[in-house]
Design an enzyme around this catalytic site. Structure first.
Site, short mmCIF file in Angstrom:
data_model
loop_
_atom_site.label_atom_id
_atom_site.label_comp_id
_atom_site.label_asym_id
_atom_site.label_seq_id
_atom_site.Cartn_x
_atom_site.Cartn_y
_atom_site.Cartn_z
N GLN A 67 -9.27 14.80 8.53
CA GLN A 67 -9.84 15.17 7.22
C GLN A 67 -11.30 15.64 7.35
O GLN A 67 -11.82 16.26 6.45
CB GLN A 67 -9.76 13.99 6.24
CG GLN A 67 -8.32 13.65 5.83
CD GLN A 67 -8.26 12.48 4.88
OE1 GLN A 67 -8.30 11.33 5.32
NE2 GLN A 67 -8.18 12.75 3.59
N GLY A 119 -9.95 4.95 2.71
CA GLY A 119 -9.46 5.31 4.04
C GLY A 119 -9.89 6.73 4.37
O GLY A 119 -10.27 7.50 3.46
N HIS A 179 -0.37 6.03 4.77
CA HIS A 179 -0.94 7.27 4.24
C HIS A 179 -1.83 7.94 5.31
O HIS A 179 -1.75 9.15 5.53
CB HIS A 179 -1.75 6.93 2.98
CG HIS A 179 -2.52 8.05 2.37
ND1 HIS A 179 -2.28 8.52 1.10
CD2 HIS A 179 -3.56 8.80 2.83
CE1 HIS A 179 -3.13 9.50 0.82
NE2 HIS A 179 -3.92 9.68 1.86
N GLU A 180 -2.66 7.12 5.98
CA GLU A 180 -3.60 7.69 6.97
C GLU A 180 -2.86 8.17 8.22
O GLU A 180 -3.21 9.21 8.80
CB GLU A 180 -4.68 6.66 7.34
CG GLU A 180 -5.53 6.16 6.19
CD GLU A 180 -6.18 7.26 5.37
OE1 GLU A 180 -6.39 8.36 5.89
OE2 GLU A 180 -6.44 7.03 4.17
N CYS A 234 -5.97 10.93 -2.68
CA CYS A 234 -6.29 11.48 -1.35
C CYS A 234 -7.59 12.26 -1.47
O CYS A 234 -7.72 13.09 -2.37
CB CYS A 234 -5.16 12.39 -0.86
SG CYS A 234 -5.47 13.08 0.77
N LEU A 235 -8.52 12.00 -0.55
CA LEU A 235 -9.81 12.69 -0.61
C LEU A 235 -9.64 14.19 -0.33
O LEU A 235 -10.52 14.97 -0.66
CB LEU A 235 -10.79 12.05 0.37
CG LEU A 235 -11.07 10.56 0.09
CD1 LEU A 235 -11.98 9.98 1.16
CD2 LEU A 235 -11.67 10.37 -1.30
N HIS A 275 -1.57 11.53 7.77
CA HIS A 275 -2.58 12.58 8.04
C HIS A 275 -2.59 12.95 9.53
O HIS A 275 -2.75 14.13 9.88
CB HIS A 275 -3.97 12.12 7.63
CG HIS A 275 -4.28 12.28 6.17
ND1 HIS A 275 -4.21 13.47 5.50
CD2 HIS A 275 -4.69 11.37 5.25
CE1 HIS A 275 -4.56 13.30 4.23
NE2 HIS A 275 -4.85 12.03 4.05
O1 K1U Z 1 -6.81 9.38 3.07
C1 K1U Z 1 -7.47 9.56 2.07
O2 K1U Z 1 -7.53 10.68 1.60
C2 K1U Z 1 -8.19 8.42 1.41
C3 K1U Z 1 -7.41 7.79 0.27
C4 K1U Z 1 -6.66 6.59 0.80
C5 K1U Z 1 -5.54 6.02 -0.03
C6 K1U Z 1 -5.72 5.71 -1.38
C7 K1U Z 1 -4.67 5.16 -2.09
C8 K1U Z 1 -3.47 4.90 -1.49
C9 K1U Z 1 -3.30 5.23 -0.18
C10 K1U Z 1 -4.34 5.77 0.56
C11 K1U Z 1 -8.41 7.37 -0.80
O3 K1U Z 1 -9.26 6.58 -0.56
S1 K1U Z 1 -8.29 8.13 -2.37
C12 K1U Z 1 -9.56 7.32 -3.31
C13 K1U Z 1 -9.23 5.92 -3.72
O4 K1U Z 1 -8.08 5.52 -3.66
C14 K1U Z 1 -10.30 5.01 -4.19
C15 K1U Z 1 -11.59 5.44 -4.36
C16 K1U Z 1 -12.56 4.56 -4.81
C17 K1U Z 1 -12.26 3.25 -5.07
C18 K1U Z 1 -10.97 2.82 -4.92
C19 K1U Z 1 -9.99 3.69 -4.46
ZN ZN Z 2 -5.31 11.25 2.21
#
Ligand code: K1U
Ligand code: ZN
Length: 175
Positions: A51, A46, A141-142, A99-100, A145
């Site tokens: 972001q 996401g 979660h998004e 979270c990125l 943000h």
């Molecule tokens: O919003 C963001 O920072 C993105 C975040 C989204 C998210 C992940 C987990 C639970 C709720 C919301 C991410 O994508 S973190 C990275 C991640 O979860 C992932 C990366 C590669 C493969 C699978 C998952």
């Molecule tokens: Zn996030």
């Protein structure tokens, strides 16, 4: 398409409340394409516009839960413009969220297990759906943000400090 830099905590722009999208034009659709490129590159499931520094109520999600016969994830890009949560379940679920904007840190976050949401797509068409599982977690979660909230805000002070200390240690080691 462009991979954009992702803002990281404690950047104050991550605390901004994003503004509704009013114009559905090619500039918006270019931003959507760039956000997908950025999210796939990270990689993540996401990404909210703030972001990448854009104060718009816009987010993209691709859970990539399905695989083709070679084990390659099948893309399922979904765009949410001006998303709203209409209802949430009393039942909660816990997911180890990442979270990125808080790289390489994960912690258990409790949220409503299901939600009913309304949003527009990149052409301005309105959609409504009942969501559950990882989609419900990721959308909440998004949307956080878009309201200047990050997942560590949902943790106890002790757990939040642990995550932020680990992040600081990781950044120091990488410097
Ligand atoms: O919003 C963001 O920072 C993105 C975040 C989204 C998210 C992940 C987990 C639970 C709720 C919301 C991410 O994508 S973190 C990275 C991640 O979860 C992932 C990366 C590669 C493969 C699978 C998952
Ligand atoms: Zn996030």
């Amino acid at each position: 398409m462009t991979v954009m830099p992702i803002l990281e905590v404690p950047d104050p722009r991550l605390r901004v409340v994003s503004k509704p999208v009013e114009t559905f034009d090619d500039a918006l659709r270019t931003l959507v394409a760039d956000m997908f490129e950025t999210m796939y590159d990270a990689p993540g499931i996401g990404l909210a516009a703030i972001q990448v520094g854009e104060e718009k109520r816009l987010l993209v999600i691709d859970l990539q839960e399905e695989e083709d016969e070679d084990g390659k994830p099948i893309k399922d890009p979904q765009v949410f413009v001006n998303p709203e949560i209409l209802e949430t379940s009393d039942e909660v679920s816990t997911y180890k969220e990442g979270c990125l904007s808080i790289p390489e840190q994960f912690a258990d976050v409790e949220r409503p297990a299901r939600c009913k949401a309304r949003w527009q797509d990149e052409h301005g068409e309105t959609h409504e759906a009942e969501l559950d599982g990882l989609m419900a977690t990721c959308l909440q979660h998004e949307i956080d943000h878009l309201n200047g909230v990050v997942f560590t805000d949902h943790l106890s002070r002790l757990k939040r400090d642990m995550v932020l200390k680990k992040l600081a240690k990781m950044r120091k080691a990488a410097a």
